[in-house]
Design an enzyme around this catalytic site. Structure first.
Site, PDB file in Angstrom:
ATOM      1  CB  ALA A   1      -2.085  -3.642  -7.068  1.00  0.00           C
TER       2      ALA A   1
ATOM      3  CB  VAL B   1       0.079   9.203  -6.501  1.00  0.00           C
ATOM      4  CG1 VAL B   1      -0.048  10.606  -7.039  1.00  0.00           C
ATOM      5  CG2 VAL B   1      -1.291   8.613  -6.196  1.00  0.00           C
TER       6      VAL B   1
ATOM      7  CB  ALA C   1       7.473   7.327  -0.911  1.00  0.00           C
TER       8      ALA C   1
ATOM      9  CB  SER D   1      13.820  -0.284   4.181  1.00  0.00           C
ATOM     10  OG  SER D   1      13.312  -0.926   5.319  1.00  0.00           O
TER      11      SER D   1
ATOM     12  CE  LYS E   1      10.270   6.849   2.701  1.00  0.00           C
ATOM     13  NZ  LYS E   1       8.898   6.313   2.631  1.00  0.00           N
TER      14      LYS E   1
ATOM     15  CD  GLN F   1      12.190  -6.299   8.058  1.00  0.00           C
ATOM     16  OE1 GLN F   1      10.987  -6.501   7.988  1.00  0.00           O
ATOM     17  NE2 GLN F   1      12.704  -5.153   8.423  1.00  0.00           N
TER      18      GLN F   1
ATOM     19  CB  THR G   1       1.371   1.820   4.378  1.00  0.00           C
ATOM     20  OG1 THR G   1       0.210   2.642   4.262  1.00  0.00           O
ATOM     21  CG2 THR G   1       2.174   2.223   5.589  1.00  0.00           C
ATOM     22  N   GLY G   2       1.049   1.941   0.893  1.00  0.00           N
ATOM     23  CA  GLY G   2       0.254   1.289  -0.152  1.00  0.00           C
ATOM     24  C   GLY G   2       1.004   0.147  -0.814  1.00  0.00           C
TER      25      GLY G   2
ATOM     26  N   GLY H   1       4.409  -3.984   9.765  1.00  0.00           N
ATOM     27  CA  GLY H   1       5.501  -3.290   9.082  1.00  0.00           C
ATOM     28  C   GLY H   1       6.249  -2.279   9.934  1.00  0.00           C
TER      29      GLY H   1
END
Ligand code: FAD
Length: 511
Positions: free
Chosen positions: A13, A44, A47, A50, A75, A160, A356-357, A450
């Site tokens: 962050a 951690v 992941a 997109s 991914k 987007q 989602t983090g 999202g």
């Protein structure tokens, strides 16, 4: 004018925020980042969504520059294993549903599909690429989905338009190191020290943070990126943190970094495997797998979780060091309080499911730029920011509750409870709709969070929540175009599986 920003915390962050601010404002805003050498980052968070490519493009970074430095891989989606029944799996891809005659292919699948074959493999191309471990890029670097290949430049999540077909896995620690270098090169002042306190004026606004060895660091705007500690937002400013544990009970995780036995068998997807008291992730990076068990401590002890994780992902490798983590699930009532904005785990965290983090971090930074304060500290801008953050987090919370509520598994006390636990009001309504029909844009959580309608329907169908009947109109429509779409999906998948290299083969060319 806001001329100095002080960021406390140097995890994902902190460094994403520092570099993005520099990319946006250059030298017009000074950025100081202070991070403790003693308090480790969470280690951690490997992941992504997109849409994270908007972040890298904003920084002007090409994949070939940053991916090899961060052990990054592709991914294409998430493979859910055992959530519906033992041995069952389905994919949640980064791919929108094709449409025929005004109805998406999932609607048509309810009428025309083969129930013996998963809906995902009939409606999407991506699951085929996942099963064949294909790279989304050919050996010449071109992307399989045409028209999406160019750099986005300084675009944001709000801009987007297309669904980009992949996200990344990366080593979060290496990404922080990479971004720190990028940030320092562009003028971020990097202080390695512990923050031991904060100065406040008579209104309670922050005036400085106090460090052990570098004295007071003063600034106009302070960003709290101290992780679950919430050093400024919670400990100093006392903002209320609302827990989501009533609806999302997982509150611990144990993770393991596992060398891959066969480095070339690299899956281009995250796996989420249902376990007795939660679920286990497997995130294949270029050089190793990141794995972990997310669980509720009401149903499983840390030792039991570690054993279950080791047995599944690293049998015979008890030498690998496990990292046990307590998770704070929920969000601050407000992430922006006075002149302090919390971004990252200090602001909110739902749980690792659906990755989602980092998305929340990216969303928070973009909203901060959008509502950036000036000397007036307009409370309207602050409130707009807080609403946008809260809506995104609450939408994800609902979406994740759906995963547990709709899951078919009910063979342990944990999963029995998951099927009966109360859900947020909005979700209860949506689940009622879903018993009759798949959700449309009017039926999913309405604020930006999202996830699009196709994601909600993919989870419903994948988890086994099949509407009572297909839409009645489909019985009166000529199915020829839908059949042609199903055939196109199958044919495109076949062609791409034959043409694309394996994920490992492609990534080896840029590493
Ligand atoms: P941290 O990594 O905890 O960093 C905190 C920073 O603050 C550190 O640099 C520390 O040194 C510093 N600090 C703390 N106290 C002080 C002090 N007193 N003085 C100075 N510095 C201080 N997100 C995803 O997108 N995908 C995933 O797959 C994913 N998986 C996750 C799995 C688990 C189990 C958990 C818990 C989270 C996961 N996340 C995931 C979330 C992701 O890890 C975080 O969003 C991300 O790493 C950001 O963390 P952070 O920077 O907010 O906090």
């Amino acid at each position: 004018m806001i001329s100095t920003v002080v960021i406390v915390g140097g995890g994902t962050a902190g460094w994403m925020t520092a570099t993005y601010l520099k990319a946006a404002f250059g030298d017009r805003v000074g950025v100081t980042l202070v991070e403790s050498a003693r308090v480790p980052s969470i280690g951690v968070g490997e992941a992504t969504f997109s849409t994270v490519r908007h972040f890298f493009d904003y920084l002007g970074l090409d994949e070939t520059e940053w991916m090899p430095r961060c052990s990054a891989s592709y991914k294409l989606g998430i493979r859910f294993e055992g959530w519906r029944a033992p041995g069952h799996h389905f994919y949640h891809p980064f791919e929108r549903l094709p449409v025929a005659d005004g109805f998406n292919l999932a609607e048509w699948w309810l009428r025309l599909g083969d129930p013996a074959e998963g809906f995902d493999r009939q409606c999407y191309i991506t699951p085929w690429l996942c099963e064949a471990r294909r790279s989304p890029r050919a050996l010449d670097g071109s992307l399989f989905a045409s028209g999406l290949d160019g750099p986005l430049g300084r675009s944001t999540l709000a801009e987007q338009r297309d669904q980009f077909p992949y996200a990344y896995h990366f080593d979060a620690d290496l990404l922080a190191v990479f971004l720190a270098e990028y940030g320092r090169d562009r003028g971020v002042r990097h202080v390695r020290d512990d923050v031991v306190g904060a100065g406040q004026d008579e209104r309670g606004w922050l005036t400085c943070v106090r460090t052990r060895e570098h004295g007071e660091l003063t600034g106009d705007l302070f960003i709290d990126c101290t992780g679950f500690r919430g050093l400024l937002i919670n400990k100093t400013l006392g903002e209320t943190f609302t827990s989501f544990q009533d609806v999302l009970p997982n509150n611990r995780a144990v993770s393991l970094r596992v060398p891959r036995r066969d480095p070339e068998r690299m899956n281009p997807y995250t796996t989420a495997t249902a376990a007795d008291a939660g679920w286990i992730w497997n995130i294949p990076l270029f050089e190793r797998d990141g794995t972990g068990y997310v669980y509720s401590d009401a149903h499983c002890t840390p030792d039991e979780a570690e054993r279950a994780l080791r047995d599944l992902v690293a049998p015979g490798r008890d030498d690998l060091e496990a990292n046990h983590i307590a998770i704070r699930v929920g969000r601050n009532e407000r992430s922006w309080v006075r002149n302090c904005v919390a971004i990252g785990l200090s602001s909110a965290f739902v749980e690792p499911l659906e990755s989602t983090g980092i998305f929340f971090i990216q969303h928070g930074i973009e909203q901060l730029i959008k509502y950036f304060p000036d000397a007036r500290w307009d409370p309207v801008a602050r409130d707009r920011y807080n609403d946008a953050v809260a809506h995104a987090v609450d939408g994800v919370k609902e979406f994740l509750c759906l995963h547990y509520r709709a899951a078919g598994r009910d063979d342990t006390p944990y999963w029995k409870e998951a099927g009966t636990r109360p859900v947020p009001d909005g979700l209860a309504e949506r689940l009622t709709v879903a018993r009759s029909m798949l959700l449309d844009e009017n039926a999913v959580y309405p604020r930006y969070h999202g996830f699009e309608t196709y994601s909600w329907n993919t989870m419903l169908l994948g988890l086994g929540q099949i509407p009572a009947a297909p839409r009645a109109a489909l019985a009166h429509l000529d199915p020829a175009r839908a059949h042609a779409e199903f055939a196109r999906v199958r044919e495109t998948a076949r062609r791409l599986v034959a043409a694309l290299p394996s994920c490992h083969e492609y990534l080896a060319t840029i590493n």
